[in-house]
Write a protein that holds these residues in place. Sequence first.
Motif, PDB file in Angstrom:
ATOM      1  N   ALA A 229      67.355 -67.691-117.875  1.00  0.00           N
ATOM      2  CA  ALA A 229      66.436 -67.257-117.145  1.00  0.00           C
ATOM      3  C   ALA A 229      66.132 -65.550-116.605  1.00  0.00           C
ATOM      4  O   ALA A 229      65.490 -64.963-116.795  1.00  0.00           O
ATOM      5  CB  ALA A 229      66.519 -67.686-115.456  1.00  0.00           C
ATOM      6  N   ARG A 230      67.493 -65.119-116.767  1.00  0.00           N
ATOM      7  CA  ARG A 230      67.823 -63.720-116.470  1.00  0.00           C
ATOM      8  C   ARG A 230      67.373 -63.012-117.902  1.00  0.00           C
ATOM      9  O   ARG A 230      66.809 -62.104-117.677  1.00  0.00           O
ATOM     10  CB  ARG A 230      69.371 -63.420-116.452  1.00  0.00           C
ATOM     11  CG  ARG A 230      69.558 -61.923-115.993  1.00  0.00           C
ATOM     12  CD  ARG A 230      70.942 -61.652-115.708  1.00  0.00           C
ATOM     13  NE  ARG A 230      72.078 -61.942-116.822  1.00  0.00           N
ATOM     14  CZ  ARG A 230      72.032 -61.074-117.963  1.00  0.00           C
ATOM     15  NH1 ARG A 230      71.469 -60.086-118.167  1.00  0.00           N
ATOM     16  NH2 ARG A 230      72.880 -61.455-118.916  1.00  0.00           N
ATOM     17  N   THR A 231      67.550 -63.471-119.017  1.00  0.00           N
ATOM     18  CA  THR A 231      67.100 -62.908-120.293  1.00  0.00           C
ATOM     19  C   THR A 231      65.721 -63.322-120.683  1.00  0.00           C
ATOM     20  O   THR A 231      65.209 -62.948-121.726  1.00  0.00           O
ATOM     21  CB  THR A 231      68.145 -63.319-121.244  1.00  0.00           C
ATOM     22  OG1 THR A 231      68.274 -64.822-121.386  1.00  0.00           O
ATOM     23  CG2 THR A 231      69.511 -62.965-120.982  1.00  0.00           C
ATOM     24  N   ARG A 232      64.939 -64.006-119.841  1.00  0.00           N
ATOM     25  CA  ARG A 232      63.684 -64.382-120.016  1.00  0.00           C
ATOM     26  C   ARG A 232      63.526 -65.046-121.270  1.00  0.00           C
ATOM     27  O   ARG A 232      62.279 -65.240-122.021  1.00  0.00           O
ATOM     28  CB  ARG A 232      62.777 -63.247-120.192  1.00  0.00           C
ATOM     29  CG  ARG A 232      62.632 -62.088-118.695  1.00  0.00           C
ATOM     30  CD  ARG A 232      61.701 -61.199-118.866  1.00  0.00           C
ATOM     31  NE  ARG A 232      62.019 -60.422-117.517  1.00  0.00           N
ATOM     32  CZ  ARG A 232      61.351 -59.386-117.442  1.00  0.00           C
ATOM     33  NH1 ARG A 232      60.387 -58.834-118.189  1.00  0.00           N
ATOM     34  NH2 ARG A 232      61.032 -58.663-116.332  1.00  0.00           N
ATOM     35  N   LEU A 233      64.384 -65.843-121.636  1.00  0.00           N
ATOM     36  CA  LEU A 233      64.354 -67.000-122.830  1.00  0.00           C
ATOM     37  C   LEU A 233      64.144 -68.428-122.109  1.00  0.00           C
ATOM     38  O   LEU A 233      63.716 -69.340-122.969  1.00  0.00           O
ATOM     39  CB  LEU A 233      65.688 -66.817-123.609  1.00  0.00           C
ATOM     40  CG  LEU A 233      65.815 -65.550-124.119  1.00  0.00           C
ATOM     41  CD1 LEU A 233      67.343 -65.767-125.110  1.00  0.00           C
ATOM     42  CD2 LEU A 233      64.773 -65.107-125.300  1.00  0.00           C
ATOM     43  N   ALA A 234      64.154 -68.514-121.060  1.00  0.00           N
ATOM     44  CA  ALA A 234      63.974 -69.999-120.337  1.00  0.00           C
ATOM     45  C   ALA A 234      62.745 -70.599-120.695  1.00  0.00           C
ATOM     46  O   ALA A 234      62.673 -71.891-120.842  1.00  0.00           O
ATOM     47  CB  ALA A 234      64.376 -70.144-118.940  1.00  0.00           C
TER      48      ALA A 234
END
Length: 227
Positions: free
Chosen positions: A124-129
Motif C-alpha cells: 500500500a505504501r509503495t502504491r503497488l497494492a
Amino acid sequence: MNRNARRRGIFFNLDGILANSGGAVRAAFERFAALGGAVPSESDFAAIDGAPLPIAAATLKRRWLLPQSLDELQRRYAGLIDNAFLEIAPAPGAAATLETAFRNGWAVGVVTANTGARSRAWLARTRLAAYVDIVVGGDEVCLGKPEPEPYRIALVRSGCANELSIAVEDSPCGARSALGAGIRSYGIAPDERTAMDWPGSVRLIGALDELIPELERQRARRSAGRR
C-alpha cells in the motif's frame, strides 16, 4: 471483468524481488545478532532464508544459544524488520512488471516469509497494492519455504492452476517451494556464478522486467484466439 475467474497466475516473492530489501533485511539480522551478543555468519543467514519469523527466531535462538524467551526474540526481530520496511523502496522494474501482469489478465500474488500485514502495508505504501490480487504471508502457513505449502495456498486463494502459473524467486529455497507445488519458476540471479545453486528446471534471469515479454505474449495469444 471478473479477475476471480482467471486461472493463470504469477506469484512473486517480496524480499529481493518486489522489494529492494536485501541490504535492509541483512542489517536487521545483524542488529538482532548484536542485541543478543552473537556473531552472525553467512550460514546463520542462509539457515533462515524463506523461514517465517517464529521459525527464524527459534533457529537463531538455538544456533546462538540465546537466553531470551522465544516470544521476546520474536518481538525484537519483528520490530527491527518493521522499521526496515518503512524505508524499503520497490525493486527496479517491480511496478512495470506488476502493471503488465495485471493489465494482461494474470492473477498476481505475493508469497513471502514476511507477515501478511507487513507485506500488505508495504504494498500500500509503495502504491503497488492495486496490482496484487492475493498475499500469502509467512504467518499464514505452518511450513514455510522450501516446503510447497505457501505456493499451494496461493493457488487455492487465487483460483489458479499450477500448470498455468509461474513463480519468481530470488533464492533456490524459494524456487524449491514453488516447484514443489508444481509451478514453473524463474530465479533472479544477476551473478551467473550462482547458477549451480538453483534447481535445474529454474530459468534464471538477470532482472525482473525481463519477464515483461512473456507477460505480454499471453495477451497476444488470447487476441489471436478470438480472430
